[in-house]
Write a protein that holds these residues in place. Structure first.
Motif, mmCIF file in Angstrom:
data_model
loop_
_atom_site.group_PDB
_atom_site.id
_atom_site.type_symbol
_atom_site.label_atom_id
_atom_site.label_comp_id
_atom_site.label_asym_id
_atom_site.label_seq_id
_atom_site.Cartn_x
_atom_site.Cartn_y
_atom_site.Cartn_z
ATOM 1 N N ARG A 1 2.850 2.285 -12.070
ATOM 2 C CA ARG A 1 3.367 0.915 -12.007
ATOM 3 C C ARG A 1 4.866 0.912 -11.734
ATOM 4 N NH1 ARG A 1 0.766 -0.733 -15.990
ATOM 5 N NH2 ARG A 1 2.196 -0.047 -17.591
ATOM 6 N N VAL A 2 5.614 1.752 -12.455
ATOM 7 C CA VAL A 2 7.063 1.803 -12.278
ATOM 8 C C VAL A 2 7.419 2.306 -10.876
ATOM 9 C CG1 VAL A 2 9.174 2.963 -13.040
ATOM 10 C CG2 VAL A 2 7.594 2.036 -14.727
ATOM 11 N N VAL A 3 6.743 3.362 -10.438
ATOM 12 C CA VAL A 3 7.022 3.911 -9.105
ATOM 13 C C VAL A 3 6.689 2.873 -8.036
ATOM 14 C CG1 VAL A 3 6.327 5.665 -7.419
ATOM 15 C CG2 VAL A 3 6.812 6.322 -9.785
ATOM 16 N N ARG A 4 5.530 2.241 -8.135
ATOM 17 C CA ARG A 4 5.132 1.225 -7.150
ATOM 18 C C ARG A 4 6.153 0.094 -7.080
ATOM 19 N NH1 ARG A 4 0.022 0.729 -8.595
ATOM 20 N NH2 ARG A 4 0.459 -0.839 -10.140
ATOM 21 N N ARG A 5 6.593 -0.392 -8.231
ATOM 22 C CA ARG A 5 7.551 -1.495 -8.272
ATOM 23 C C ARG A 5 8.893 -1.093 -7.668
ATOM 24 N NH1 ARG A 5 7.863 -2.360 -13.558
ATOM 25 N NH2 ARG A 5 9.816 -1.261 -13.759
ATOM 26 N N ARG A 6 9.372 0.104 -8.010
ATOM 27 C CA ARG A 6 10.673 0.554 -7.510
ATOM 28 C C ARG A 6 10.629 0.886 -6.023
ATOM 29 N NH1 ARG A 6 13.715 4.136 -11.142
ATOM 30 N NH2 ARG A 6 15.194 4.086 -9.427
ATOM 31 N N VAL A 7 9.539 1.449 -5.548
ATOM 32 C CA VAL A 7 9.428 1.843 -4.144
ATOM 33 C C VAL A 7 9.214 0.626 -3.249
ATOM 34 C CG1 VAL A 7 7.928 3.081 -2.512
ATOM 35 C CG2 VAL A 7 8.713 4.204 -4.588
ATOM 36 N N ARG A 8 8.544 -0.386 -3.751
ATOM 37 C CA ARG A 8 8.250 -1.595 -2.975
ATOM 38 C C ARG A 8 9.503 -2.163 -2.318
ATOM 39 N NH1 ARG A 8 4.299 -5.064 -6.389
ATOM 40 N NH2 ARG A 8 2.619 -3.827 -5.550
ATOM 41 N N ALA A 9 10.629 -2.100 -3.017
ATOM 42 C CA ALA A 9 11.879 -2.650 -2.494
ATOM 43 C C ALA A 9 12.386 -1.874 -1.277
ATOM 44 C CB ALA A 9 12.936 -2.642 -3.593
ATOM 45 N N GLU A 10 11.978 -0.619 -1.124
ATOM 46 C CA GLU A 10 12.476 0.213 -0.028
ATOM 47 C C GLU A 10 11.572 0.215 1.199
ATOM 48 O OE1 GLU A 10 13.879 4.118 -1.187
ATOM 49 O OE2 GLU A 10 14.060 3.428 -3.263
ATOM 50 N N VAL A 11 10.359 -0.293 1.070
ATOM 51 C CA VAL A 11 9.401 -0.267 2.173
ATOM 52 C C VAL A 11 9.430 -1.617 2.881
ATOM 53 C CG1 VAL A 11 6.970 0.024 2.801
ATOM 54 C CG2 VAL A 11 7.961 1.405 0.971
ATOM 55 N N PRO A 12 9.644 -1.594 4.217
ATOM 56 C CA PRO A 12 9.703 -2.860 4.951
ATOM 57 C C PRO A 12 8.352 -3.570 4.970
ATOM 58 C CG PRO A 12 9.701 -1.000 6.479
ATOM 59 C CD PRO A 12 9.771 -0.431 5.084
ATOM 60 N N GLY A 13 8.406 -4.864 5.173
ATOM 61 C CA GLY A 13 7.184 -5.659 5.263
ATOM 62 C C GLY A 13 6.742 -6.150 3.905
ATOM 63 N N PRO A 14 5.737 -7.028 3.920
ATOM 64 C CA PRO A 14 5.232 -7.558 2.653
ATOM 65 C C PRO A 14 4.563 -6.452 1.844
ATOM 66 C CG PRO A 14 3.850 -8.263 4.485
ATOM 67 C CD PRO A 14 5.017 -7.545 5.082
ATOM 68 N N PRO A 15 4.654 -6.536 0.527
ATOM 69 C CA PRO A 15 4.011 -5.512 -0.307
ATOM 70 C C PRO A 15 2.498 -5.539 -0.129
ATOM 71 C CG PRO A 15 4.919 -7.279 -1.679
ATOM 72 C CD PRO A 15 5.315 -7.571 -0.261
ATOM 73 N N LEU A 16 1.905 -4.355 -0.147
ATOM 74 C CA LEU A 16 0.452 -4.245 -0.023
ATOM 75 C C LEU A 16 -0.156 -3.990 -1.396
ATOM 76 C CD1 LEU A 16 0.156 -1.898 3.085
ATOM 77 C CD2 LEU A 16 -0.113 -4.375 3.025
ATOM 78 N N PRO A 17 -1.273 -4.654 -1.692
ATOM 79 C CA PRO A 17 -1.970 -4.353 -2.943
ATOM 80 C C PRO A 17 -2.431 -2.889 -2.950
ATOM 81 C CG PRO A 17 -2.802 -6.386 -1.958
ATOM 82 C CD PRO A 17 -1.895 -5.744 -0.948
ATOM 83 N N GLY A 18 -2.581 -2.337 -4.142
ATOM 84 C CA GLY A 18 -2.954 -0.945 -4.305
ATOM 85 C C GLY A 18 -4.219 -0.558 -3.565
ATOM 86 N N ALA A 19 -5.237 -1.429 -3.551
ATOM 87 C CA ALA A 19 -6.496 -1.105 -2.884
ATOM 88 C C ALA A 19 -6.294 -0.933 -1.382
ATOM 89 C CB ALA A 19 -7.540 -2.183 -3.163
ATOM 90 N N GLN A 20 -5.412 -1.734 -0.796
ATOM 91 C CA GLN A 20 -5.137 -1.600 0.632
ATOM 92 C C GLN A 20 -4.415 -0.281 0.922
ATOM 93 O OE1 GLN A 20 -3.243 -5.059 2.329
ATOM 94 N NE2 GLN A 20 -4.772 -6.447 1.489
ATOM 95 N N VAL A 21 -3.466 0.067 0.076
ATOM 96 C CA VAL A 21 -2.749 1.333 0.245
ATOM 97 C C VAL A 21 -3.714 2.505 0.117
ATOM 98 C CG1 VAL A 21 -0.959 2.830 -0.728
ATOM 99 C CG2 VAL A 21 -0.545 0.382 -0.515
ATOM 100 N N GLU A 22 -4.606 2.440 -0.871
ATOM 101 C CA GLU A 22 -5.587 3.516 -1.065
ATOM 102 C C GLU A 22 -6.485 3.666 0.164
ATOM 103 O OE1 GLU A 22 -7.704 3.798 -4.814
ATOM 104 O OE2 GLU A 22 -6.118 2.616 -5.761
ATOM 105 N N LEU A 23 -6.917 2.545 0.743
ATOM 106 C CA LEU A 23 -7.759 2.607 1.941
ATOM 107 C C LEU A 23 -6.975 3.225 3.099
ATOM 108 C CD1 LEU A 23 -10.309 2.095 3.567
ATOM 109 C CD2 LEU A 23 -9.537 -0.279 3.886
ATOM 110 N N LEU A 24 -5.725 2.827 3.284
ATOM 111 C CA LEU A 24 -4.908 3.414 4.344
ATOM 112 C C LEU A 24 -4.765 4.921 4.154
ATOM 113 C CD1 LEU A 24 -2.087 0.739 4.792
ATOM 114 C CD2 LEU A 24 -3.901 1.319 6.435
ATOM 115 N N ARG A 25 -4.576 5.344 2.921
ATOM 116 C CA ARG A 25 -4.439 6.781 2.647
ATOM 117 C C ARG A 25 -5.728 7.536 2.980
ATOM 118 N NH1 ARG A 25 -1.928 7.634 -3.099
ATOM 119 N NH2 ARG A 25 -1.725 9.757 -2.327
#
Length: 149
Positions: free
Chosen positions: A20-44
């Motif tokens: 949770r902490v990593v996701r929240r802190r990293v979100r600010a550095e990644v361009p574009g709208p934040p993606l929900p975890g399930a979408q990120v997992e599918l992309l991975r």
């Protein structure tokens, strides 16, 4: 030493807290709208297994096929996933990440790795040794949990 409900609860709390902490802190550095975890997992999964079908991706994620279909539609619409007809079975689709997704995931990985590397450097050598020693057991735990699911 046997496992206990307390150990299971502490483990899950720690793992979820770190994520949770990593996701929240990293979100600010990644361009574009934040993606929900399930979408990120599918992309991975699709990045790791290019050409995977929706049903196989659902099995890989432990999700219902219709849930993955919904995620696929959202990611295709966002320009992060490409869906093409499977030449072997015209009723099925093959999935692949787009270049935009590759770039976004590379930025995300770099930010995540940098954040955690910096945090690990602030821990004692003893703590990092213990974390390193625990990784194989945590990976085996993940395998056991996948088998039971």
């Amino acid at each position: 030493m046997t496992s206990s409900p307390d150990l299971a609860e502490r483990l899950m709390s720690a793992v979820q807290g770190v994520r949770r902490v990593v996701r929240r802190r990293v979100r600010a550095e990644v361009p574009g709208p934040p993606l929900p975890g399930a979408q990120v997992e599918l992309l991975r999964v699709v990045e790791r297994l290019p050409g995977i079908g929706v049903a196989a991706a659902a099995r890989e994620l432990g999700l219902a096929g219709n849930s993955v279909s919904t995620l696929v539609n959202l990611l295709v619409e966002a320009g992060l996933l490409r869906r093409e007809v499977d030449p072997a079975d015209r009723r099925a689709a093959q999935l692949d990440v787009t270049e935009a997704a590759r770039e976004r995931m590379a930025i995300w990985r770099k930010a995540r790795t940098g954040l955690v590397t910096t945090a690990l450097a602030r821990l004692s050598e003893e703590d990092t040794t213990v974390i390193t020693a625990a990784l194989p057991a945590l990976e085996r735990l993940m395998d056991v949990l996948k088998e039971e699911g």
